[in-house]
Design an enzyme around this catalytic site. Structure first.
Site, PDB file in Angstrom:
ATOM      1  N   TYR A 131      11.172  23.145  31.481  1.00 41.32           N
ATOM      2  CA  TYR A 131      11.460  23.562  30.108  1.00 41.32           C
ATOM      3  C   TYR A 131      10.192  23.806  29.292  1.00 41.32           C
ATOM      4  CZ  TYR A 131      16.266  22.045  31.056  1.00 41.32           C
ATOM      5  OH  TYR A 131      17.520  21.892  31.584  1.00 41.32           O
ATOM      6  N   ASP A 186      25.009  14.756  32.196  1.00 38.29           N
ATOM      7  CA  ASP A 186      26.295  15.304  31.764  1.00 38.29           C
ATOM      8  C   ASP A 186      27.377  15.017  32.804  1.00 38.29           C
ATOM      9  OD1 ASP A 186      25.063  16.237  29.531  1.00 38.29           O
ATOM     10  OD2 ASP A 186      25.584  18.331  29.809  1.00 38.29           O
ATOM     11  N   ASP A 220      20.677  17.168  45.039  1.00 33.53           N
ATOM     12  CA  ASP A 220      21.986  17.653  45.447  1.00 33.53           C
ATOM     13  C   ASP A 220      22.848  16.517  45.991  1.00 33.53           C
ATOM     14  OD1 ASP A 220      20.095  17.516  47.449  1.00 33.53           O
ATOM     15  OD2 ASP A 220      20.747  19.320  48.497  1.00 33.53           O
ATOM     16  N   ASP A 237      18.897  16.460  32.776  1.00 35.37           N
ATOM     17  CA  ASP A 237      19.769  17.219  31.882  1.00 35.37           C
ATOM     18  C   ASP A 237      21.133  17.421  32.529  1.00 35.37           C
ATOM     19  OD1 ASP A 237      20.785  18.811  29.891  1.00 35.37           O
ATOM     20  OD2 ASP A 237      19.356  20.440  30.146  1.00 35.37           O
ATOM     21  N   LYS A 248      13.528  16.600  44.614  1.00 33.59           N
ATOM     22  CA  LYS A 248      13.800  17.588  45.661  1.00 33.59           C
ATOM     23  C   LYS A 248      12.509  17.752  46.460  1.00 33.59           C
ATOM     24  CE  LYS A 248      16.791  20.478  47.522  1.00 33.59           C
ATOM     25  NZ  LYS A 248      17.910  19.971  48.340  1.00 33.59           N
TER      26      LYS A 248
END
Length: 358
Positions: free
Chosen positions: A141, A252, A224, A248, A192
């Site tokens: 970001y 959620d 994942d 992020d 990852k």
């Protein structure tokens, strides 16, 4: 104590849920002998409409000179056509960067009486109590270069850069291990590392920081697989340590395990002034209808009392009021079930105020 609180309601349902949290804080201050001064500022789309930018200098000054910031939500389809630098969401990035808020703490705990509100089976979700710790000021970001460039054939290429330094990873890892010491002493670091060099460094630095915390268990998991395990066996997690983009997304997902994204608060800390907000967005489709769930924002106010002001007793009082209100059957639309009392945003706030311990 005396405290100055910046109140940034923002857009959409933010303008309905933040007043409910302020209402609760005012009663807490009165009952426990504190003085809270609330100073409002414009942010997000609301600020764009007024002065043309999502984070006005005046609002940033209010935030910097406060003891804590209470934020609602920003954004909405009205402003989606603007260039990225002027969109409401840039206000969030600006606040995080300018206030030095590099650590985002997102607890995901299931209230037992809401087990049936989750889309997962009760036997899968009962007992969920995890803390997602998200790095907030680095990663994709904020990384550079970034942008959209023209290609010779007439097409375009969009690009963003995932980048982390040793220090950025070290300091967020310390937050995670410190938090785990106060919980079940287990950190799961998400990366990852099998395909991303930035994750390879992430894993190496986290492993090194762990040497100073021999009493805390550390494990690593690919992002994942983590996404899958969250819906397969969420009880296995205590503290989830994530980079910016992974945190992020996964926070959620963790929120929905508990029944509604409208239930979960967050705290963003790092430097002197902390920022406290619900993890959900502005929900423009339900804004202005008095149906938004204010519990996440009220719980964020409780986190503010605990993390910013060390008022743990007062924070616990708000949590007790939320639990009692739910036990009495009060429900907003997002968590409503047959036999429960359907109430609106304001009515839920009023009920929580009534149920605050004397």
């Amino acid at each position: 104590m005396n405290a100055k609180i910046a109140v940034l309601a923002g857009d959409g349902v933010g303008r309905e849920i933040v007043p409910e949290a302020v209402k609760v804080l005012k009663v807490v201050a009165e009952r426990y002998g504190h003085t809270f001064e609330f100073i409002s500022g414009d942010v997000g789309g609301h600020a764009i409409d007024k002065v043309g930018v999502p984070l006005p200098a005046e609002t940033l000054a209010i935030a910097k000179h406060s003891d804590a910031v209470l934020l609602g939500a920003v954004g909405g389809p009205k402003w989606e056509g603007l260039e990225y630098s002027l969109r409401p969401e840039r206000a969030l990035l600006g606040l995080r960067e300018q206030l030095g808020l590099y650590a985002n703490l997102r607890p995901a705990k299931l209230y037992p009486m809401l087990a049936d509100a989750s889309t997962l089976r009760r036997d899968v979700i009962e007992g969920i109590d995890m803390l997602v710790i998200r790095e907030l000021t680095g990663g994709i970001y904020f990384g550079k270069p970034k942008g959209i460039e023209k290609l010779p054939g007439g097409g375009e290429r969009g690009f963003n850069t995932e980048v982390y330094t040793t220090e950025e990873i070290r300091r967020i890892a310390v937050v995670a291990f410190d938090a785990a010491r106060k919980r079940r002493k287990k950190v799961t670091s998400v990366d990852k590392a099998n395909v991303l060099e930035s994750s390879e460094l992430w894993r190496r630095v986290v492993t090194d920081v762990h040497k100073g915390y021999p009493d805390v268990a550390l494990s690593h998991i690919y992002v994942d697989n983590c996404a899958m395990q969250l819906v397969r066996n969420p009880r296995q997690f205590d503290v989830l340590l994530c980079n910016n983009i992974f945190g992020d997304i996964l926070s959620d997902e963790a929120a929905m395990l508990t029944g509604s994204i409208g239930m979960l608060p967050s705290a963003s800390v790092g430097a002197k002034v902390g920022l406290f907000e619900p993890i959900h967005g502005s929900a423009p489709d339900i804004a202005g209808k008095n149906i938004a769930n204010p519990i996440a924002t009220i719980a964020s106010a409780a986190m503010m009392l605990s993390y910013a002001f060390q008022l743990d007793k007062e924070a616990a009082a708000i949590e007790q009021a939320i639990v009692k209100t739910l036990e009495l059957g009060f429900r907003t639309k997002d968590i409503h079930a047959e036999g429960m009392q359907l109430v609106g945003t304001v009515e839920m706030g009023d009920a929580i105020v009534r149920n605050l311990p004397s």
